[in-house]
Write a protein that holds these residues in place. Structure first.
Motif, PDB file in Angstrom:
ATOM      1  N   LEU A 217     110.370   0.342  30.254  1.00 30.79           N
ATOM      2  CA  LEU A 217     110.403  -0.085  28.458  1.00 30.79           C
ATOM      3  C   LEU A 217     110.319  -0.990  27.876  1.00 30.79           C
ATOM      4  O   LEU A 217     109.279  -1.931  26.814  1.00 30.79           O
ATOM      5  CB  LEU A 217     111.883   0.619  28.573  1.00 30.79           C
ATOM      6  CG  LEU A 217     112.454   0.889  26.573  1.00 30.79           C
ATOM      7  CD1 LEU A 217     111.870   1.316  25.694  1.00 30.79           C
ATOM      8  CD2 LEU A 217     114.056   0.905  26.732  1.00 30.79           C
ATOM      9  N   GLN A 218     110.421  -2.214  28.918  1.00 33.37           N
ATOM     10  CA  GLN A 218     110.987  -3.557  29.128  1.00 33.37           C
ATOM     11  C   GLN A 218     109.349  -3.900  28.378  1.00 33.37           C
ATOM     12  O   GLN A 218     108.689  -4.515  27.414  1.00 33.37           O
ATOM     13  CB  GLN A 218     111.614  -4.389  29.548  1.00 33.37           C
ATOM     14  CG  GLN A 218     110.932  -5.846  28.929  1.00 33.37           C
ATOM     15  CD  GLN A 218     111.534  -6.774  30.336  1.00 33.37           C
ATOM     16  OE1 GLN A 218     111.458  -6.025  31.731  1.00 33.37           O
ATOM     17  NE2 GLN A 218     111.327  -8.135  29.892  1.00 33.37           N
ATOM     18  N   LYS A 219     108.116  -3.285  29.204  1.00 30.97           N
ATOM     19  CA  LYS A 219     107.173  -3.582  29.217  1.00 30.97           C
ATOM     20  C   LYS A 219     106.416  -2.747  28.218  1.00 30.97           C
ATOM     21  O   LYS A 219     105.819  -3.676  27.062  1.00 30.97           O
ATOM     22  CB  LYS A 219     105.916  -2.527  31.281  1.00 30.97           C
ATOM     23  CG  LYS A 219     104.809  -3.175  30.566  1.00 30.97           C
ATOM     24  CD  LYS A 219     103.654  -2.683  31.724  1.00 30.97           C
ATOM     25  CE  LYS A 219     104.307  -0.781  31.825  1.00 30.97           C
ATOM     26  NZ  LYS A 219     102.829  -1.225  32.484  1.00 30.97           N
ATOM     27  N   ASN A 220     106.525  -1.567  27.803  1.00 28.99           N
ATOM     28  CA  ASN A 220     106.759  -1.402  26.948  1.00 28.99           C
ATOM     29  C   ASN A 220     106.972  -2.179  24.937  1.00 28.99           C
ATOM     30  O   ASN A 220     106.006  -1.668  24.206  1.00 28.99           O
ATOM     31  CB  ASN A 220     106.370   0.491  26.266  1.00 28.99           C
ATOM     32  CG  ASN A 220     105.568   1.062  27.447  1.00 28.99           C
ATOM     33  OD1 ASN A 220     105.078   0.596  27.240  1.00 28.99           O
ATOM     34  ND2 ASN A 220     105.628   1.565  27.742  1.00 28.99           N
ATOM     35  N   LEU A 221     107.454  -2.541  25.614  1.00 25.01           N
ATOM     36  CA  LEU A 221     108.413  -3.057  23.644  1.00 25.01           C
ATOM     37  C   LEU A 221     107.743  -4.817  23.666  1.00 25.01           C
ATOM     38  O   LEU A 221     107.229  -4.655  22.762  1.00 25.01           O
ATOM     39  CB  LEU A 221     110.001  -2.995  24.118  1.00 25.01           C
ATOM     40  CG  LEU A 221     110.633  -2.097  23.787  1.00 25.01           C
ATOM     41  CD1 LEU A 221     112.339  -1.793  24.774  1.00 25.01           C
ATOM     42  CD2 LEU A 221     110.467  -1.207  22.376  1.00 25.01           C
ATOM     43  N   VAL A 222     107.332  -5.329  25.113  1.00 26.52           N
ATOM     44  CA  VAL A 222     106.703  -5.981  24.668  1.00 26.52           C
ATOM     45  C   VAL A 222     105.127  -6.696  24.164  1.00 26.52           C
ATOM     46  O   VAL A 222     104.966  -6.484  23.640  1.00 26.52           O
ATOM     47  CB  VAL A 222     106.724  -7.390  26.336  1.00 26.52           C
ATOM     48  CG1 VAL A 222     105.812  -8.486  26.076  1.00 26.52           C
ATOM     49  CG2 VAL A 222     108.244  -7.879  26.836  1.00 26.52           C
ATOM     50  N   LYS A 223     104.643  -5.061  24.616  1.00 27.34           N
ATOM     51  CA  LYS A 223     102.997  -4.581  24.588  1.00 27.34           C
ATOM     52  C   LYS A 223     103.319  -4.958  23.110  1.00 27.34           C
ATOM     53  O   LYS A 223     102.116  -4.701  22.390  1.00 27.34           O
ATOM     54  CB  LYS A 223     102.757  -3.497  24.910  1.00 27.34           C
ATOM     55  CG  LYS A 223     101.885  -4.004  26.935  1.00 27.34           C
ATOM     56  CD  LYS A 223     101.776  -2.631  27.401  1.00 27.34           C
ATOM     57  CE  LYS A 223     100.965  -2.264  28.486  1.00 27.34           C
ATOM     58  NZ  LYS A 223     100.855  -1.856  28.991  1.00 27.34           N
ATOM     59  N   LEU A 224     104.331  -4.166  22.474  1.00 27.05           N
ATOM     60  CA  LEU A 224     104.024  -3.913  20.683  1.00 27.05           C
ATOM     61  C   LEU A 224     104.630  -5.008  20.504  1.00 27.05           C
ATOM     62  O   LEU A 224     104.595  -5.187  19.274  1.00 27.05           O
ATOM     63  CB  LEU A 224     105.319  -2.626  20.691  1.00 27.05           C
ATOM     64  CG  LEU A 224     104.776  -1.606  21.192  1.00 27.05           C
ATOM     65  CD1 LEU A 224     105.528  -0.325  21.022  1.00 27.05           C
ATOM     66  CD2 LEU A 224     103.329  -1.069  20.337  1.00 27.05           C
ATOM     67  N   GLY A 225     105.212  -6.121  21.015  1.00 23.41           N
ATOM     68  CA  GLY A 225     105.475  -7.212  20.422  1.00 23.41           C
ATOM     69  C   GLY A 225     106.966  -7.323  20.151  1.00 23.41           C
ATOM     70  O   GLY A 225     107.683  -8.805  19.454  1.00 23.41           O
TER      71      GLY A 225
END
Length: 126
Positions: A103-111
């Motif tokens: 989740l952290q990885k995906n949220l960071v990817k989304l900005g």
């Protein structure tokens, strides 16, 4: 900062089906005075109806926690409650830790600016 878009992203990324309500409390009940946040599930006749994420602003300010990270962390608990994998005796099991990294990885990817969603020093203290 308004976390509405973050909340919607977490719901989508985790595929949470039930409604999620986020509440900020200035005064926490006695049993929660040292907890930054918790996820409460509401049930009717045994059926899951919704989630309430309660953020304790006093603890968050004193510990310098950011609300985005706390909300994302509690959303993982909501997902695990919803899918039946939440263990009240081991809140931050290996599955929680794996979901938190993803989740952290995906949220960071989304900005989104979120910190580590699982930190053993604080999450497993107590």
């Amino acid at each position: 900062m308004d976390n509405t878009i973050l909340i919607m992203a977490c719901i989508q990324l985790l595929n949470i089906e039930k409604p999620v309500e986020v509440v900020y409390k200035v005064k926490a009940r006695n049993s929660m005075k040292t907890v930054a946040a918790y996820c409460w599930d509401t049930r009717r006749k045994g059926n899951l109806v919704k989630f309430r994420l309660v953020l304790n602003t006093t603890v968050m300010i004193e510990a310098e926690y950011d609300s985005a990270t706390i909300i994302a962390h509690e959303m993982i608990h909501a997902k695990m409650i919803e899918d039946g994998s939440f263990n009240p005796n081991n809140h931050h099991c290996r599955r929680f830790q794996a979901i938190s990294r993803e989740l952290q990885k995906n949220l960071v990817k989304l900005g989104f600016k979120v910190g580590k969603l699982y930190t053993p020093e604080t999450d497993d203290a107590g």
